[in-house]
Structures are given as C-alpha cells and as structure tokens.
Design a protein around this motif. Structure first.
Motif, PDB file in Angstrom:
ATOM      1  N   GLY A  93       0.857  -1.181   0.000  1.00 41.03           N
ATOM      2  CA  GLY A  93       0.000   0.000   0.000  1.00 41.03           C
ATOM      3  C   GLY A  93       0.892   1.229   0.000  1.00 41.03           C
ATOM      4  O   GLY A  93       2.124   1.114  -0.072  1.00 41.03           O
ATOM      5  N   THR A 105       1.639   3.109   2.366  1.00 42.70           N
ATOM      6  CA  THR A 105       2.482   3.266   3.560  1.00 42.70           C
ATOM      7  C   THR A 105       2.946   1.926   4.142  1.00 42.70           C
ATOM      8  O   THR A 105       3.444   1.884   5.262  1.00 42.70           O
ATOM      9  N   SER A 106       2.778   0.845   3.396  1.00 45.24           N
ATOM     10  CA  SER A 106       3.156  -0.448   3.977  1.00 45.24           C
ATOM     11  C   SER A 106       3.377  -1.505   2.909  1.00 45.24           C
ATOM     12  O   SER A 106       2.941  -1.345   1.766  1.00 45.24           O
ATOM     13  N   LYS A 112       1.963  -6.682   8.441  1.00 46.04           N
ATOM     14  CA  LYS A 112       1.851  -5.402   7.735  1.00 46.04           C
ATOM     15  C   LYS A 112       2.981  -4.523   8.246  1.00 46.04           C
ATOM     16  O   LYS A 112       2.962  -4.076   9.402  1.00 46.04           O
ATOM     17  N   ARG A 117     -11.259  -7.111  10.982  1.00 47.86           N
ATOM     18  CA  ARG A 117      -9.897  -7.684  10.966  1.00 47.86           C
ATOM     19  C   ARG A 117      -9.293  -7.617  12.357  1.00 47.86           C
ATOM     20  O   ARG A 117      -9.308  -6.580  13.010  1.00 47.86           O
ATOM     21  N   PRO A 121      -4.307 -12.153  11.069  1.00 44.98           N
ATOM     22  CA  PRO A 121      -4.525 -13.441  10.408  1.00 44.98           C
ATOM     23  C   PRO A 121      -4.431 -13.224   8.893  1.00 44.98           C
ATOM     24  O   PRO A 121      -4.889 -12.198   8.391  1.00 44.98           O
ATOM     25  N   LEU A 175      -5.516 -13.291   5.146  1.00 44.21           N
ATOM     26  CA  LEU A 175      -6.849 -13.293   4.529  1.00 44.21           C
ATOM     27  C   LEU A 175      -6.684 -13.598   3.052  1.00 44.21           C
ATOM     28  O   LEU A 175      -5.610 -13.399   2.476  1.00 44.21           O
ATOM     29  N   ARG A 231      -8.944   9.180   2.461  1.00 44.65           N
ATOM     30  CA  ARG A 231      -8.518   7.951   1.813  1.00 44.65           C
ATOM     31  C   ARG A 231      -9.353   6.746   2.224  1.00 44.65           C
ATOM     32  O   ARG A 231      -9.758   5.943   1.409  1.00 44.65           O
ATOM     33  N   ASP A 250      -8.850  -2.238   7.603  1.00 46.69           N
ATOM     34  CA  ASP A 250      -8.341  -0.872   7.474  1.00 46.69           C
ATOM     35  C   ASP A 250      -9.012   0.122   8.439  1.00 46.69           C
ATOM     36  O   ASP A 250     -10.023   0.751   8.106  1.00 46.69           O
TER      37      ASP A 250
HETATM   38  N1  LIG Z   1      -4.296  -9.958   6.254  1.00 44.14           N
HETATM   39  C1  LIG Z   1      -3.959 -10.025   4.959  1.00 44.14           C
HETATM   40  N2  LIG Z   1      -3.865 -11.209   4.322  1.00 44.14           N
HETATM   41  C2  LIG Z   1      -3.537 -11.277   3.004  1.00 44.14           C
HETATM   42  N3  LIG Z   1      -3.256 -10.214   2.258  1.00 44.14           N
HETATM   43  C3  LIG Z   1      -3.326  -9.009   2.827  1.00 44.14           C
HETATM   44  C4  LIG Z   1      -3.679  -8.846   4.211  1.00 44.14           C
HETATM   45  N4  LIG Z   1      -3.675  -7.537   4.493  1.00 44.14           N
HETATM   46  C5  LIG Z   1      -3.339  -6.915   3.362  1.00 44.14           C
HETATM   47  N5  LIG Z   1      -3.132  -7.777   2.348  1.00 44.14           N
HETATM   48  C6  LIG Z   1      -2.730  -7.455   0.963  1.00 44.14           C
HETATM   49  O1  LIG Z   1      -1.881  -6.319   0.988  1.00 44.14           O
HETATM   50  C7  LIG Z   1      -2.441  -5.238   0.245  1.00 44.14           C
HETATM   51  C8  LIG Z   1      -2.222  -3.933   0.974  1.00 44.14           C
HETATM   52  O2  LIG Z   1      -2.731  -4.038   2.294  1.00 44.14           O
HETATM   53  P1  LIG Z   1      -3.626  -3.003   3.071  1.00 44.14           P
HETATM   54  O3  LIG Z   1      -5.014  -3.090   2.574  1.00 44.14           O
HETATM   55  O4  LIG Z   1      -3.454  -3.266   4.491  1.00 44.14           O
HETATM   56  O5  LIG Z   1      -2.959  -1.679   2.676  1.00 44.14           O
HETATM   57  P2  LIG Z   1      -3.609  -0.300   2.208  1.00 44.14           P
HETATM   58  O6  LIG Z   1      -4.570   0.151   3.225  1.00 44.14           O
HETATM   59  O7  LIG Z   1      -4.068  -0.405   0.776  1.00 44.14           O
HETATM   60  O8  LIG Z   1      -2.323   0.536   2.212  1.00 44.14           O
HETATM   61  P3  LIG Z   1      -1.670   1.505   3.241  1.00 44.14           P
HETATM   62  O9  LIG Z   1      -2.334   1.264   4.597  1.00 44.14           O
HETATM   63  O10 LIG Z   1      -0.239   1.134   3.212  1.00 44.14           O
HETATM   64  O11 LIG Z   1      -1.945   2.816   2.640  1.00 44.14           O
HETATM   65  C9  LIG Z   1      -3.909  -5.579   0.089  1.00 44.14           C
HETATM   66  O12 LIG Z   1      -4.387  -5.074  -1.106  1.00 44.14           O
HETATM   67  C10 LIG Z   1      -3.912  -7.088   0.104  1.00 44.14           C
HETATM   68  O13 LIG Z   1      -3.655  -7.572  -1.201  1.00 44.14           O
END
Ligand SMILES: Nc1ncnc2c1ncn2[C@@H]1O[C@H](COP(=O)(O)OP(=O)(O)OP(=O)(O)O)[C@@H](O)[C@H]1O
Length: 418
Positions: A69, A71-72, A89, A125, A146, A148, A199, A259
């Motif tokens: 993402g 930031t991660s 994460k 989550r 966990p 997902l 966001r 999120d």
């Molecule tokens: N628990 C999880 N299990 C499997 N895949 C995950 C999990 N959490 C996140 N992901 C994958 O990582 C990607 C980015 O994660 P996340 O949704 O936490 O970030 P974001 O909110 O889009 O970004 P950011 O918080 O960095 O701005 C997701 O689109 C998904 O594909």
C-alpha cells in the motif's frame, strides 16, 4: 469449531525456519518500476528492506509478499512459536508515519477490548500482535494479522459481468452490517472517516475473505521454495519483490472489514471534510455535523459499485470537467428529490449551493430527476422491491432517517437472499 481449533496456536515445539535459498529467480531490470515504486511519492529509504527467509523478532519468518500500500508492505510469515501462518503489515519508517501509526494501533486496541461476544466482532480484521523493527533508516511498526484471502474487489473482477450474484452480496452485506454495528455501538467508532485524509472508506478493497484451509499457506511456501519470487536486487542489498497470490482456498472464511487507519471515535461533534469524493455523505458535503450514519451512506454507494456495475454518484461537473461538490449535490437531488430544510440549516456551506428557500442557486445545472427505481436494472418482482427498499433505508438526505447497521443486518432483502 474445526476452523477455530485449526487457528489456535497449539503448545509444542516451535517450527524451525525454512531455508529459502533457491537462487533460481528471475531478476527484474532496475529501471523497471514495480509495486510500491509506482506510487508518485515513493522513497526507497522509507520502506523496511524485507528479505524473504529473514526472521523478525526471533519469531516471524518471511515467506513471501502478499501486497503493498502507500504506507506499507504486507507479507505472509511463519509464526515459528505459534506454529501458524500470519500476515505482517510492515509500515514505512515511523518518522514518515507520524501520528497515524499510534492512531491505527489505538483503534485496534479499542476493538480488542470491546465486547468479545458481539456477533460483529468476528467480522472485523483482528490484530494478533504488534512490534517495531529497526531498519537502516529508522524504526518500522509491524502489525500481525490473520492472513486473509482476496478482497471483494478482486473477487468482483473474477466475474466477467463485474457484478456480484445476489446471495454473495447478501452474505457480504450481512457481515458488513454486523461489523459496523459492532464498531458503532460497542467501539463508538466511525470507519469511513479520515483524520487527515480522505482515503479510508468502506469499499470493496477493504472487505477481505477469510481462509479456513491451511494448505493454501503450504502451497505458497512450496511455490516460493521451487519458483522463487521475481525481484529487483539493488547494490545496497535491498530487494523489491513481486507479490504472490494465495491460491483459492477449498474452504473460504467469511468476509471481514479491514483498514482502521483513518477511523475516528464517535465521541464529539465532527465537522471535518472526510470520505473519498464519490462516497461523501450529504452532511459532509454541506459541512453539517456528521456521525456514524456516514458509514451507512457510504455502504449504500458501495453496493451500487458491487451490484449495478458503476458508481451511484460521480460528482463530475459538466462545466469544470472534474469533481465538484455542487455537481454531487445535484446528482443526489436528482435521485432523492430536494434536501430537507433542517439539513440545509445545519450545513455551514449550504448557502454556497442553495437559496434561503432551499432551492438550488440559479447557476446550477441540475440533472433531471431519475428515481432509484429507474436506475436499478438487474432484479425483478418482489426481490427488486425488497432491494430498493433496502437501498432507501441507506440513501436518505437526513442522516437520522437512515437505518442503523443493526437494523440493516436484519433487512428482508439480505435475509431472503442468504
Ligand atoms: N491480512 C492479509 N492477508 C492477506 N493479504 C493481505 C492482508 N492484508 C493486506 N493484504 C494485501 O496487501 C495489500 C495492501 O494491504 P492493506 O489493505 O493493508 O494496505 P492499504 O490500506 O491499501 O495501504 P496503506 O495502509 O499502506 O496505505 C492488500 O491489497 C492485500 O492484497
């Protein structure tokens, strides 16, 4: 019960780390931008330089990249002590994250200390653990969740007609409304807000399916051992990997809402400008006080994306060819009729768009009225009537007239379609 037992960390000897030493991986040319590098404000030094196979905090061995993402980056890891797989994460360095980091953690703490017996608790989550790791450019927060499976958005794209079948949508909505009821009532949280940005929202990307099938993780490990991820390798030892998909589980878990980085507490009057443009609730646009009913409006708009193949509102202004609040308000009025005077009275910026009599200012291009009934094109008969009645419970100008998440979880369209 069986799935619960599978998830529990069983006492016994810790897992041993696996050697991910296969050097037979494809190298991506350094000039080709991939994954997080494609964000316009990407800075390599902000990200922790993860290496597949490394063990964080003497406990979590990185197996492969699940996603990224702004930031991660997110990684599948083997929890050696817990003898289970987890998702890590890993945030950009804490200096770049500022207050946002503590905020997200405090929201998860609130969730974990709220009533565990509420049926919606399982539908958000879960945070299993959190810790900090030191990188060459500072400290990085790591959240342990966990793992997902894919998001509702990815699932939607698997379907050639880009529309979820009714039973799938009903099942997702039931879980989503239970999750929102838990957040609104037990945690006093509003999901779709945003402290310093517009966001976070309730969108298909933020609803992910669970996994009740551990063979998915061993298959992921085997793939990494035998066909290591493609990557870019830099001279300073950093690597950027391509994400790898988890295979489709034989037994999916129910969807969970993710999120909480920009969720806010419902403990005072809110007036901030929040939500992404297309999901902005009328009270947000008019700068009237808002509360958790903005989550319900947001959900109503999202349903259109999942079920009708397009956005309910775009806010595209004909004159300026971009999003404008006035165009958005005009679209809402075309669907729902004029706004109630009481709402206009409470909005700090209502005068920009409406006269004292509650009419649109004369320079407005108000589209002709197209009621909800005319926009719904997929359903028939009583099922269609029930669907429209459910939508009307969410799409109300007046936030107080919107149904609560608890009421919507029991809505007739949902219960007859599950
Ligand atoms: N628990 C999880 N299990 C499997 N895949 C995950 C999990 N959490 C996140 N992901 C994958 O990582 C990607 C980015 O994660 P996340 O949704 O936490 O970030 P974001 O909110 O889009 O970004 P950011 O918080 O960095 O701005 C997701 O689109 C998904 O594909």
């Amino acid at each position: 019960m069986a799935s619960l037992l599978r998830r529990l960390p069983w006492p016994g000897r810790a897992w041993k780390p696996i050697a991910f030493s296969n050097s037979n991986f494809a190298r991506i040319p350094l000039e080709e931008k991939i994954e997080e590098e494609l964000f316009p404000d990407y800075l390599a030094s902000r990200y922790y330089p993860v290496r597949i196979g490394e063990v964080l905090r003497d406990r979590f061995q990185i197996v492969g990249k699940l996603g990224f993402g702004a930031t991660s980056t997110v990684w599948l890891a083997r929890d050696l002590n817990g003898r289970r797989h987890v998702a890590l994460k890993l945030f950009v360095n804490s200096e770049s994250m500022g207050k946002q980091l503590e905020h997200e953690l405090s929201m998860y703490r609130r969730i974990s200390t709220s009533a565990a017996r509420h049926t919606g608790r399982e539908a958000v989550r879960n945070l299993l653990d959190s810790f900090d790791v030191s990188g060459p450019d500072g400290s990085h927060r790591c959240l342990v969740h966990p793992p997902l499976w894919e998001s509702t958005q990815t699932f939607l794209h698997r379907n050639p007609v880009r529309r979820l079948p009714s039973p799938v949508l009903a099942f997702i909505l039931r879980r989503l409304f239970l999750a929102l009821d838990f957040l609104h009532v037990e945690c006093q949280m509003i999901h779709t807000a945003g402290v310093d940005c517009r966001r976070t929202d309730i969108k298909a990307d933020n609803i992910m399916f669970g996994i009740n099938d551990d063979s998915v993780f061993t298959a992921f490990e085997d793939q990494e051992l035998h066909k290591p991820s493609r990557r870019k390798l830099f001279d300073d030892g950093r690597a950027i990997y391509l994400s790898r998909e988890l295979q489709m589980p034989k037994d999916w878990g129910a969807p969970v809402l993710c999120d909480f980085g920009s969720a806010v507490l419902d403990d005072r009057e809110h007036l901030e400008d929040v939500q992404p443009d297309i999901y902005r609730a009328p009270e947000v646009i008019l700068e009237a006080p808002w509360s958790n009913q903005i989550d319900i409006w947001n959900t109503g708009c999202m349903i259109w994306d999942l079920f009708e193949g397009g956005h309910l509102f775009t806010g595209q202004d004909m004159e300026h060819q971009t999003y404008r609040s006035r165009a958005h308000l005009a679209e809402i009025a075309a669907l729902l009729g004029p706004p109630p005077r009481a709402l206009l009275k409470s909005g700090k910026s209502s005068h920009k768009y409406f006269t004292d009599q509650g009419d649109f200012r004369p320079d407005f291009l108000v589209p002709s009225t197209v009621p909800l009934e005319n926009r719904e094109t997929n359903l028939e008969g009583a099922d269609r009537e029930r669907f429209l009645a459910m939508m009307r419970k969410m799409l109300q100008w007046d936030p107080v007239k919107r149904s609560s998440a608890k009421e919507l979880a029991e809505d007739e369209w949902i219960t007859t379609n599950i």
